[in-house]
Write an enzyme that holds these catalytic residues in place. Structure first.
Site, mmCIF file in Angstrom:
data_model
loop_
_atom_site.group_PDB
_atom_site.id
_atom_site.type_symbol
_atom_site.label_atom_id
_atom_site.label_comp_id
_atom_site.label_asym_id
_atom_site.label_seq_id
_atom_site.Cartn_x
_atom_site.Cartn_y
_atom_site.Cartn_z
ATOM 1 N N SER A 238 5.733 13.147 4.743
ATOM 2 C CA SER A 238 5.664 13.922 3.493
ATOM 3 C C SER A 238 4.458 13.464 2.695
ATOM 4 C CB SER A 238 6.945 13.730 2.664
ATOM 5 O OG SER A 238 7.066 12.390 2.226
ATOM 6 N N SER B 97 -3.969 2.231 -4.356
ATOM 7 C CA SER B 97 -3.584 2.890 -5.594
ATOM 8 C C SER B 97 -4.494 2.402 -6.703
ATOM 9 C CB SER B 97 -2.125 2.543 -5.929
ATOM 10 O OG SER B 97 -1.788 2.916 -7.254
ATOM 11 N N TYR C 5 4.829 -3.638 -7.190
ATOM 12 C CA TYR C 5 3.922 -2.635 -6.632
ATOM 13 C C TYR C 5 2.467 -3.031 -6.877
ATOM 14 C CZ TYR C 5 2.048 2.053 -5.670
ATOM 15 O OH TYR C 5 1.352 3.130 -5.167
ATOM 16 N N LYS D 211 -0.457 -4.077 -4.072
ATOM 17 C CA LYS D 211 -1.730 -3.352 -3.973
ATOM 18 C C LYS D 211 -2.916 -4.283 -4.241
ATOM 19 C CE LYS D 211 0.137 0.609 -2.981
ATOM 20 N NZ LYS D 211 0.021 1.153 -1.607
ATOM 21 N N THR E 116 3.894 13.615 -5.227
ATOM 22 C CA THR E 116 4.650 13.165 -4.069
ATOM 23 C C THR E 116 6.032 12.705 -4.527
ATOM 24 O OG1 THR E 116 4.010 10.833 -4.223
ATOM 25 C CG2 THR E 116 2.480 12.320 -3.074
#
Length: 265
Positions: free
Chosen positions: A16, A141, A154, A158, A189
């Site tokens: 996806s 990101s 997160y 990253k 998304t």
């Protein structure tokens, strides 16, 4: 330039979002594809939607429990021959504060967002060095550059990706291995829906910024163009790119005060 035509491209998180869009745009360029994610049924849906399904293979894997990356790489190469390009796209975000995030959640995020990409890359590197060519694109990101509330795990993952791949580039680019770090901002998304929420459960809601973000197809096209141009890093963002420059060039205390005022989910 790195051309995708007739190349074997392995994409993670391909069921996806950005991963599916990367598959669509790579297939349009004539690449042979291996698609990986946890959801075999969705991978098969993506495979059937592409113009040449016979040149697309499905390789399900749970990157949070990746055991035996070398064997998985051998399995991937068994479909169409040696892998030419790895797109490390799979990722896991969070929507919890520092105090509410347990160590199991941090470990899960690091497994998916950091250790799995590194393991897959290392499994392919010996062959790439021997061949004198290979390319890995890492979907990082803007959080590889900035900090924000409710993103401790997160952002840490990253930032770690940038450190590892920047170092690897210094060592291995002279041997023909190329590295492209892609840093998207808000893209439409399910990253928020699938993010870890309280208790390590799926957050289950979408953010307004995500809903109003970039079309995944536009993001994927920008990523492949960066790869084709052998860009070392590309920032793919709208208004949120200002935060990256703010953090980089202005005093940290200013950025901290700015980020503290932002309303984030």
């Amino acid at each position: 330039m790195t051309q995708l035509s007739d190349k074997v491209v392995w994409i993670t998180g391909a069921s996806s979002g950005i991963g599916e869009a990367l598959a669509q745009r790579a297939a349009a360029r004539g690449a042979k594809l291996i698609l990986s994610s946890r959801r075999a049924g969705e991978l098969e849906r993506v495979r059937q939607s592409l113009p040449r399904p016979h040149e697309v293979a499905v390789l399900p894997v749970d990157l949070s429990r990746l055991d035996g990356a070398d064997a998985l790489a051998v399995q991937a190469a068994g479909f169409f021959g040696p892998i030419d390009l790895l797109a490390n796209n799979a990722g896991l975000s969070q929507r919890t504060t520092t105090l509410d995030t347990g160590l199991p959640a941090y470990r899960q995020i690091m497994e998916v967002d950091f250790f799995a990409p590194i393991a897959l890359t290392k499994a392919l590197l010996p062959d790439w060095v021997a061949r004198g060519s290979g390319h890995v694109v890492v979907v990082s990101s803007v959080f590889g550059h900035i900090a924000m509330a409710r993103r401790t795990g997160y952002a840490a993952a990253k930032h770690a990706l940038h450190g590892w791949y920047d170092c690897a580039r210094i060592e291995l680019e002279p041997q023909g291995v190329r590295f492209t770090l892609a840093c998207p901002g808000f893209v439409r998304t399910n990253v928020s829906v699938n993010a870890l929420g309280p208790g390590g459960r799926a957050y289950g809601k979408s953010d307004g910024d995500i809903d109003g973000g970039m079309d995944p197809a536009v993001c994927a096209e920008k990523i492949w163009r960066a790869v084709e141009s052998n860009r070392q890093e590309v920032l793919i963002a709208g208004k949120e790119r200002a935060a990256v420059y703010f953090k980089r060039f202005l005093p940290l205390s200013w950025y901290t005060a700015f980020a503290r005022r932002l309303k984030v989910n």
